[in-house]
Design a protein around this motif. Structure first.
Motif, mmCIF file in Angstrom:
data_model
loop_
_atom_site.group_PDB
_atom_site.id
_atom_site.type_symbol
_atom_site.label_atom_id
_atom_site.label_comp_id
_atom_site.label_asym_id
_atom_site.label_seq_id
_atom_site.Cartn_x
_atom_site.Cartn_y
_atom_site.Cartn_z
ATOM 1 N N TRP A 42 -16.453 -0.437 -37.363
ATOM 2 C CA TRP A 42 -16.914 -1.540 -38.210
ATOM 3 C C TRP A 42 -15.898 -2.667 -38.259
ATOM 4 C CZ3 TRP A 42 -21.849 -1.643 -38.830
ATOM 5 C CH2 TRP A 42 -22.568 -0.434 -38.756
ATOM 6 N N VAL A 43 -14.617 -2.353 -38.060
ATOM 7 C CA VAL A 43 -13.615 -3.414 -37.901
ATOM 8 C C VAL A 43 -13.843 -4.126 -36.565
ATOM 9 C CG1 VAL A 43 -11.164 -3.902 -37.633
ATOM 10 C CG2 VAL A 43 -11.919 -2.288 -39.382
ATOM 11 N N GLN A 44 -14.107 -3.351 -35.505
ATOM 12 C CA GLN A 44 -14.452 -3.966 -34.216
ATOM 13 C C GLN A 44 -15.630 -4.925 -34.363
ATOM 14 O OE1 GLN A 44 -15.258 -0.497 -31.735
ATOM 15 N NE2 GLN A 44 -13.507 -0.985 -30.455
ATOM 16 N N LEU A 45 -16.677 -4.464 -35.031
ATOM 17 C CA LEU A 45 -17.893 -5.264 -35.170
ATOM 18 C C LEU A 45 -17.647 -6.494 -36.038
ATOM 19 C CD1 LEU A 45 -20.319 -2.257 -35.600
ATOM 20 C CD2 LEU A 45 -20.273 -3.812 -33.641
ATOM 21 N N GLY A 46 -16.810 -6.353 -37.066
ATOM 22 C CA GLY A 46 -16.466 -7.513 -37.878
ATOM 23 C C GLY A 46 -15.701 -8.548 -37.072
ATOM 24 N N ALA A 47 -14.790 -8.067 -36.211
ATOM 25 C CA ALA A 47 -14.057 -8.993 -35.338
ATOM 26 C C ALA A 47 -15.017 -9.694 -34.385
ATOM 27 C CB ALA A 47 -12.987 -8.230 -34.555
ATOM 28 N N ALA A 48 -15.969 -8.936 -33.834
ATOM 29 C CA ALA A 48 -16.949 -9.527 -32.925
ATOM 30 C C ALA A 48 -17.828 -10.548 -33.627
ATOM 31 C CB ALA A 48 -17.807 -8.427 -32.303
ATOM 32 N N ALA A 49 -18.132 -10.285 -34.887
ATOM 33 C CA ALA A 49 -18.974 -11.216 -35.649
ATOM 34 C C ALA A 49 -18.326 -12.582 -35.784
ATOM 35 C CB ALA A 49 -19.270 -10.637 -37.034
ATOM 36 N N MET A 50 -16.997 -12.618 -35.806
ATOM 37 C CA MET A 50 -16.279 -13.873 -35.999
ATOM 38 C C MET A 50 -16.292 -14.758 -34.757
ATOM 39 S SD MET A 50 -15.240 -13.869 -39.142
ATOM 40 C CE MET A 50 -13.962 -15.116 -39.176
#
Length: 285
Positions: A42-50
């Motif tokens: 979910w940290v990976q996905l949050g980074a990708a969202a940015m």
């Protein structure tokens, strides 16, 4: 039919870069996966969202029974807010492996299934309205409260949940299919009888029709429900019969998700994943 890909191994920054490349090359979704100890999906996905604007961001999969449901709701809710409503979560009982049993004993499929159902109920209730939601179960409980609650998620009442489902051998009650039917999508777990034998279209279609019938019995619509086929158009991790995406779309698939689990960890493996992402989805080649 939309197309996504699973990133087997990457750091947070590498994952975000692959997500941005996937968006540029026409992919519709990028997926991470969850380990007990490892890079936080979910940290990976949050980074990708940015660094992306429209590609969907999810897991394939999340073994939800090993999470406290309020922790999981916090993580998924954060990604949905950062991405302006692009999060999706795939759940299942999880495949036991040394990276799991090194830290937690196997509680058994029955306990994991009960925890999964209770956890999802709390997860959804918190994201819909934590101020009024309460729950009492065998493994978890939650009381209504209004203490420092986060903003609502853009996707209401919560981000979609896809559920891995497999038919019960020998017939009888299909609890796995029933679980998938209650949520927003299904990932049929179809397995070839022998190693090296392709997955069969008729096995996939059987699961789809089973879930569709259960949803009809519950009065739930089929339109808008997601059906996922996990594939590998490069042909080395898993194979399908027939291999053409169009045949699986005709059988009910709304998502084609590439899984490249045989790509090795390390710089060479990452370069190969990047090459496959850059080639674009097989549905458009």
């Amino acid at each position: 039919m939309r197309a996504g890909f699973v990133v087997p191994y990457a750091t947070e920054r590498e994952f975000a870069g692959l997500a941005r490349l996937g968006e540029e090359r026409g992919w519709d979704a990028v997926f991470g996966w969850e380990a007990l100890y490892g890079v936080d999906a979910w940290v990976q996905l949050g980074a990708a969202a940015m660094v992306t604007e429209h590609i969907r961001l999810g897991t394939l999969l999340t073994p939800a029974s090993r999470h406290r449901p309020w922790d999981l709701a916090s993580r998924v809710g954060s990604v949905d807010r950062i991405s302006a409503g692009r999060a999706v979560m795939t759940v299942g009982l999880g495949a036991l492996h040394p990276g799991w049993t090194a830290y937690e004993p196997d509680e058994g499929r029955g306990v994991r299934a009960k925890k999964l159902d209770e956890g999802l109920a709390i997860w959804a209730g918190l994201l819909e309205d934590a101020a009024t939601f309460s729950f009492t179960g065998e493994h978890y409980s939650a009381a209504a409260n209004d203490f420092m609650l986060p903003p609502p998620t853009p996707q209401r009442p919560h981000p979609p949940v896809w559920v891995v489902a497999a038919p019960t051998p020998g017939g009888g009650r299909q609890r796995s299919l029933e679980r998938a039917a209650r949520w927003q999508g299904v990932v049929p777990a179809i397995h070839a009888p022998d190693e090296g034998v392709p997955k069969k279209l008729e096995d996939f279609a059987s699961v789809v029709e089973g879930v569709r019938g259960i949803r009809a019995g519950l009065g739930l619509p089929w339109e808008g429900y997601d059906v996922v086929i996990e594939a590998d158009s490069w042909g080395s991790f898993t194979s399908l019969e027939p291999a053409e995406p169009a045949a699986w779309e005709q059988a009910g698939a709304t998502w084609w998700v590439e899984s490249w689990w045989d790509v090795p960890q390390g710089p060479e493996g990452l370069a190969e994943v990047r090459r496959r992402v850059e080639a674009g989805p097989p549905t458009s080649r």
